[in-house]
Design a protein around this motif. Structure first.
Motif, PDB file in Angstrom:
ATOM      1  N   GLY A  41      33.686  53.096  38.787  1.00 11.46           N
ATOM      2  CA  GLY A  41      35.064  53.091  39.275  1.00 11.46           C
ATOM      3  C   GLY A  41      35.223  53.201  40.772  1.00 11.46           C
ATOM      4  N   GLY A  42      34.138  53.025  41.529  1.00 12.93           N
ATOM      5  CA  GLY A  42      34.193  53.201  42.974  1.00 12.93           C
ATOM      6  C   GLY A  42      34.546  51.932  43.736  1.00 12.93           C
ATOM      7  N   THR A  43      34.635  52.084  45.050  1.00 16.70           N
ATOM      8  CA  THR A  43      34.964  50.988  45.962  1.00 16.70           C
ATOM      9  C   THR A  43      33.930  50.950  47.088  1.00 16.70           C
ATOM     10  N   VAL A  44      33.553  49.740  47.492  1.00 15.60           N
ATOM     11  CA  VAL A  44      32.603  49.545  48.587  1.00 15.60           C
ATOM     12  C   VAL A  44      33.323  48.840  49.732  1.00 15.60           C
ATOM     13  N   VAL A  45      33.158  49.340  50.942  1.00 16.67           N
ATOM     14  CA  VAL A  45      33.725  48.701  52.123  1.00 16.67           C
ATOM     15  C   VAL A  45      32.684  48.742  53.240  1.00 16.67           C
TER      16      VAL A  45
END
Length: 249
Positions: A165-169
């Motif tokens: 459920g994470g986000t990568v930037v």
């Protein structure tokens, strides 16, 4: 004029001075110290916090952020302070494979302690193999340092680290003549004083020449990833677990 024309293509053979293992230690240490000032202007630290970090923070549960290639760890320290001031819970694991960077980061943390920051020499691959997971996986000005194999490995590791459920930037400079001219002009008045005795100006210009355009990044990204333009002259390579799951479904 030669450099101006060369900005049409990535200069992958160009090496930044601070990447030389034999570079002057005092100059390198001063460079890490000055990242705090320079990143406050060129890395969009405030907008990154507002867009990507703050919406995921809570006063109740703790958000876990991984900062890849942290350098002197000035950005995680900035974000941790801001979260704490707002009564929000954030923990940052900041990693860098260069022991010189970790030495600088630990010295800065000792001078000015910030709760919630863990510094580590671990790589993204090691963390992924250890089944570590984060709500946010981020980097700043790392992508232009990588060759094709390293670039692909970072993206694959990032997906594993944020898969729950994470986000990568991953943020980086956008190569352009405007970015080069703006950085050259903006740092010139400080070259003989504030930035003296550091690699900031020379390496900043080299970084722009090594960086990608949006089209180059889009062509290199696997499915599920996208490129977002940000300011000033920045690109963000973004992956979100929920969106990737929907695309696969």
């Amino acid at each position: 004029m030669g450099v101006w024309r060369s900005l049409g293509t990535r200069d992958v053979a160009l090496r930044e001075l601070m990447d030389d293992p034999a570079c002057d230690a005092a100059t390198l240490a001063r460079t890490y110290e000055q990242f705090r000032l320079v990143n406050g202007v060129v890395s969009g630290a405030g907008s990154v916090y507002r867009r990507w970090i703050r919406p995921r923070l809570s006063p109740v549960w703790t958000t876990r952020l991984l900062d890849v290639g942290t350098g002197g760890a000035d950005l995680p320290r900035r974000w941790l302070r801001r979260a704490a001031a707002e009564g929000l819970r954030l923990e940052v694991t900041a990693i860098d494979p260069d022991p010189r960077a970790l030495t600088a980061a630990r010295a800065a943390l000792e001078r000015d302690p910030v709760p919630g920051l863990e510094l580590s020499a671990a790589t993204t691959s090691e963390l992924a193999r250890a089944d570590r997971h984060f709500d946010l996986v981020m980097s700043n000005h790392v992508l232009h340092h990588l060759d094709g194999r390293e670039f692909g490995a970072l993206l694959a590791d990032s997906e594993r680290l944020a898969e729950l459920g994470g986000t990568v930037v991953h943020g980086d400079i956008e190569r352009s003549r405007l970015a080069y001219a703006a950085f050259a002009a903006g740092t010139w008045p400080f070259a003989a004083n504030l930035l003296s005795g550091s690699f900031i100006r020379a390496d900043g210009l080299a970084s722009i020449r090594r960086s990608h355009t949006a089209a180059e990044l889009e062509a290199a990204l696997p499915p599920g990833w996208r490129v977002r333009r940000a300011t000033p002259s920045r690109l963000e390579v973004v992956w979100q677990a929920d969106a990737a799951g929907r695309a696969r479904g």
